[in-house]
Motif scaffolding. Structure first.
Motif, short mmCIF file in Angstrom:
data_model
loop_
_atom_site.label_atom_id
_atom_site.label_comp_id
_atom_site.label_asym_id
_atom_site.label_seq_id
_atom_site.Cartn_x
_atom_site.Cartn_y
_atom_site.Cartn_z
N UNK A 72 0.82 -1.22 0.00
CA UNK A 72 0.00 0.00 0.00
C UNK A 72 0.85 1.27 0.00
N UNK A 73 2.07 1.18 -0.55
CA UNK A 73 2.99 2.32 -0.54
C UNK A 73 3.02 2.99 -1.91
N UNK A 74 2.90 4.33 -1.89
CA UNK A 74 2.83 5.10 -3.13
C UNK A 74 3.73 6.32 -3.06
N UNK A 75 4.20 6.75 -4.24
CA UNK A 75 4.90 8.02 -4.38
C UNK A 75 3.88 9.14 -4.28
N UNK A 76 4.33 10.33 -4.02
CA UNK A 76 3.42 11.47 -3.90
C UNK A 76 2.65 11.76 -5.19
N UNK A 77 3.14 11.28 -6.33
CA UNK A 77 2.43 11.48 -7.60
C UNK A 77 1.44 10.35 -7.89
N UNK A 78 1.26 9.43 -6.95
CA UNK A 78 0.27 8.37 -7.09
C UNK A 78 0.79 7.06 -7.65
N UNK A 79 2.03 7.02 -8.09
CA UNK A 79 2.61 5.78 -8.62
C UNK A 79 2.93 4.82 -7.46
N UNK A 80 2.71 3.55 -7.67
CA UNK A 80 2.99 2.54 -6.66
C UNK A 80 4.51 2.37 -6.48
N UNK A 81 4.93 2.20 -5.26
CA UNK A 81 6.35 1.91 -4.97
C UNK A 81 6.56 0.41 -5.12
N UNK A 82 7.59 0.05 -5.89
CA UNK A 82 7.86 -1.36 -6.15
C UNK A 82 9.34 -1.68 -5.90
N UNK A 83 9.64 -2.95 -6.05
CA UNK A 83 11.02 -3.40 -5.92
C UNK A 83 11.92 -2.71 -6.94
N UNK A 84 11.36 -2.31 -8.08
CA UNK A 84 12.17 -1.61 -9.09
C UNK A 84 12.72 -0.30 -8.52
N UNK A 85 11.94 0.39 -7.69
CA UNK A 85 12.41 1.63 -7.07
C UNK A 85 13.54 1.36 -6.09
N UNK A 86 13.45 0.27 -5.36
CA UNK A 86 14.50 -0.09 -4.41
C UNK A 86 15.79 -0.39 -5.16
N UNK A 87 15.69 -1.23 -6.17
CA UNK A 87 16.87 -1.58 -6.97
C UNK A 87 17.45 -0.33 -7.62
N UNK A 88 16.61 0.52 -8.18
CA UNK A 88 17.07 1.75 -8.82
C UNK A 88 17.82 2.64 -7.83
N UNK A 89 17.28 2.78 -6.62
CA UNK A 89 17.92 3.63 -5.62
C UNK A 89 19.33 3.14 -5.31
N UNK A 90 19.45 1.87 -4.97
CA UNK A 90 20.75 1.36 -4.53
C UNK A 90 21.73 1.20 -5.69
N UNK A 91 21.25 0.87 -6.89
CA UNK A 91 22.15 0.81 -8.04
C UNK A 91 22.61 2.22 -8.44
N UNK A 92 21.76 3.22 -8.22
CA UNK A 92 22.20 4.60 -8.46
C UNK A 92 23.31 4.98 -7.49
N UNK A 93 23.15 4.61 -6.23
CA UNK A 93 24.20 4.86 -5.24
C UNK A 93 25.49 4.17 -5.65
N UNK A 94 25.39 2.94 -6.16
CA UNK A 94 26.56 2.14 -6.50
C UNK A 94 27.26 2.60 -7.78
N UNK A 95 26.59 3.39 -8.59
CA UNK A 95 27.17 3.85 -9.85
C UNK A 95 28.17 4.98 -9.54
N UNK A 96 29.44 4.80 -9.88
CA UNK A 96 30.43 5.84 -9.56
C UNK A 96 30.15 7.17 -10.23
N UNK A 97 29.45 7.17 -11.37
CA UNK A 97 29.12 8.43 -12.05
C UNK A 97 28.13 9.27 -11.24
N UNK A 98 27.36 8.64 -10.38
CA UNK A 98 26.38 9.36 -9.56
C UNK A 98 27.08 10.21 -8.50
N UNK A 99 28.21 9.73 -8.01
CA UNK A 99 29.00 10.43 -6.98
C UNK A 99 28.22 10.62 -5.68
N UNK A 100 27.50 9.57 -5.30
CA UNK A 100 26.80 9.59 -4.02
C UNK A 100 27.81 9.41 -2.89
N UNK A 101 27.65 10.16 -1.78
CA UNK A 101 28.53 9.95 -0.63
C UNK A 101 28.34 8.57 0.01
#
Length: 176
Positions: A72-101
């Protein structure tokens, strides 16, 4: 929080980036925590509890962790939160081009979608406090997937157009 109304947050310092994979100052982190939900969070006794996660468990080796999202979890724009968002978040962190701390913390961790609501994290070495790392806010794949990783830090999403899943939505930022 309850639905409706207005919440004003005053912070000392300038807000430079509310995206949770970049927020590092106390001002950025304070606002980010209001806008973005995480898999896990802390209760009033500083114990881990589910935020977007319905359940989580580590295996006996402390190397494999499985998280199941609430349905029952949704983004503020009404889209459902899924495992794809979790994977996207952590793979973005892991991408050196992102330069996440957070890059070095997540280097070497395999993040994979099991199904629409389940994610598996496989660590290179046993790390029993791993669940505490799941308190970083998630970012929406459907909004940011087309932003090149080397441009993610400068995206308007981070300061003006944030779409989160936390208890509050960003409407305006006023600097005095």
């Amino acid at each position: 929080p309850t639905s409706g109304g207005v919440y004003n947050e005053g912070v000392i310092g300038n807000i430079k980036n509310v995206n949770p994979i970049f927020a590092s100052s106390s001002a950025d982190s304070s606002v980010s925590a209001l806008l973005f939900a995480s898999l896990l969070t802390y209760d009033e006794n500083n114990q881990l509890i589910g935020d977007l996660a319905k359940e989580w468990k580590g295996d006996a080796s402390s190397k494999v962790y499985t998280v199941t999202l609430r349905d029952d979890a949704y983004w503020h724009d009404g889209q459902k939160i899924t495992a794809d968002d979790v994977v996207f978040t952590y793979k973005s962190i892991q991408n050196p081009d992102t330069k996440s701390p957070l890059y070095t913390t997540w280097r070497g961790v395999k993040v994979e979608k099991v199904d629409d609501l389940t994610v598996r994290f496989t660590l290179p070495n046993a790390y029993s406090p791993f669940a505490h790392l799941l308190t970083t806010g998630l970012i929406p794949e459907h909004v940011l997937k087309d932003v090149p990783k080397d441009q993610l830090r400068s995206s308007k999403f981070n300061t003006q157009e944030a779409i989160g899943s936390g208890p509050f939505m960003l409407k305006t930022v006023t600097v005095d």
